[in-house]
Design a protein around this motif. Sequence first.
Motif, PDB file in Angstrom:
ATOM      1  N   GLY A  89       0.790  -1.254  -0.166  1.00  0.00           N
ATOM      2  CA  GLY A  89      -0.022  -0.027  -0.163  1.00  0.00           C
ATOM      3  C   GLY A  89       0.795   1.475  -0.018  1.00  0.00           C
ATOM      4  O   GLY A  89       0.373   2.333  -0.313  1.00  0.00           O
ATOM      5  N   ILE A  90       2.072   1.129   0.520  1.00  0.00           N
ATOM      6  CA  ILE A  90       3.106   2.375   0.409  1.00  0.00           C
ATOM      7  C   ILE A  90       3.702   2.413  -0.864  1.00  0.00           C
ATOM      8  O   ILE A  90       4.120   3.518  -1.274  1.00  0.00           O
ATOM      9  CB  ILE A  90       4.019   2.226   1.739  1.00  0.00           C
ATOM     10  CG1 ILE A  90       3.280   2.192   3.283  1.00  0.00           C
ATOM     11  CG2 ILE A  90       4.976   3.261   1.746  1.00  0.00           C
ATOM     12  CD1 ILE A  90       3.994   1.660   4.078  1.00  0.00           C
ATOM     13  N   GLN A 158      -5.130   4.184   0.391  1.00  0.00           N
ATOM     14  CA  GLN A 158      -4.431   3.052   1.224  1.00  0.00           C
ATOM     15  C   GLN A 158      -5.207   2.425   2.255  1.00  0.00           C
ATOM     16  O   GLN A 158      -4.776   1.420   2.777  1.00  0.00           O
ATOM     17  CB  GLN A 158      -3.294   3.776   1.800  1.00  0.00           C
ATOM     18  CG  GLN A 158      -2.091   4.336   1.107  1.00  0.00           C
ATOM     19  CD  GLN A 158      -0.989   4.890   1.936  1.00  0.00           C
ATOM     20  OE1 GLN A 158      -1.160   5.053   3.085  1.00  0.00           O
ATOM     21  NE2 GLN A 158       0.193   4.816   1.373  1.00  0.00           N
TER      22      GLN A 158
END
Length: 454
Positions: A89-90, A158
């Motif tokens: 997600g990062i 996210q």
Amino acid sequence: MPRNLLPILALLCGTLFLFSGNGLHGLLLPVRGTHEGYSNEMLGLLGTSWASGFVLGCFFAPSLIRRIGHARAFSVFVALIAIVALTTGIIIDDIVWVALRAMTGFCIAGTSMIIESWLNERATNESRGAIFSFYIAITLIGVVGGQMSLALGDISTQTLFLACGIFYCLAILPTTMSNAATPQPLKAVKLDLPTLFRTSPVSFFGILLIGIANGAFGTLGAVFGARAGLSQSSIALMMSLTIFAGALAQFPAGRLSDRIDRRHVLAGLSGVASLAGLLIVILHPFDAVNLIPLIVFYGAAANALYPIAVAHANDFAAPEDFVKVSGGLLLLFGIGTIIGPTIGGPVMTLYGPHFLFAVTALAHLSITLWAIFRSRMRAPIPVEERESYTTVPMGTTPALTPEASALDPRAVAEDTPSEDNPAGDTPDEAAAEAEAVPEGLAEADPAEREEERQ
């Protein structure tokens, strides 16, 4: 009795959260990847990488588990899976995702083997079937619930990746807080391909082809839905309904396979799945109203094939070889899921998203032709001598490891603790242990016997 069930319930609760995270993360990555404009080839490699890690985990995770113990290993594996989910997600990068999916597959194999061996340790002759069925139901509910939660968030943020991390962290809590006794060390996984082929050529190639078809659809089905213009919620519904349809179809298909030649049932179901895939290729439906019913029809036939193929192989196997044969077939399924997405991605790029089902149709048509051919080469096992059929909802990726074969109720006669065999040893193991007991201690209390040995 409730006190004895509490450790199992805690473990199954953790399993529910684990597979919920798997369902969400496994669907989120291809959908988000499509949104980011990643190629079909790279999105297909997500499934190839995951399945490769899973197969490797079945072979190499047991050594780590034996070294640090079940509880610590489970926490380590799930923590790594959570780290991967949060990292994806990062870092929004297709190459990074492909590399990290291999770690997820490896760790999922490790956690599944721990869960299955823990349940097997707690199972008895009377409870084994119920525990096995409950475990299968929990994995099914978890995966489908995780997939459906895709519709609750925005894939461009996210949020859903954070939700995956939460699911995985919740999976750790029940086992770390449980006082369940640690199971016996895991046994090394062995894959004897020549013996598997001699036992059942139909199941050998059939399971491999089922893995190819299910792996292609499991990884790229969401990509196909996005390319075909389906909404985020429609994609989640489509993928979940195929799993449920396959689970429901197993009951009538299994009963039929207990009455007639299982190869004919395999041929018929594969033919139906092939026809559904060809209709999708030919009709090119682009709306959910026309597309989802065809894919659900496909899923009902395709996801009912695996347990019938396993039952057919065990019809011809010796009773003491059940665990070895079933575990080997499961690994063959995993190998197929490595091949399927690798082929499906380039085909979708060359010919369009609907041609994903040309790949599955070809695999299923091959099963049909092979099963019909082999049915003319070898007589079926008489109905009264067949192994009983057991439902195993596989979905689109490996949900079980070879360790689950020992938990299957059909393996009860070989490795279940009983009054005469409290250790659950196989005949060879029991004989070897009997020879190792010093003379005069055969009837001694186990604690006294241990003292004498020391």
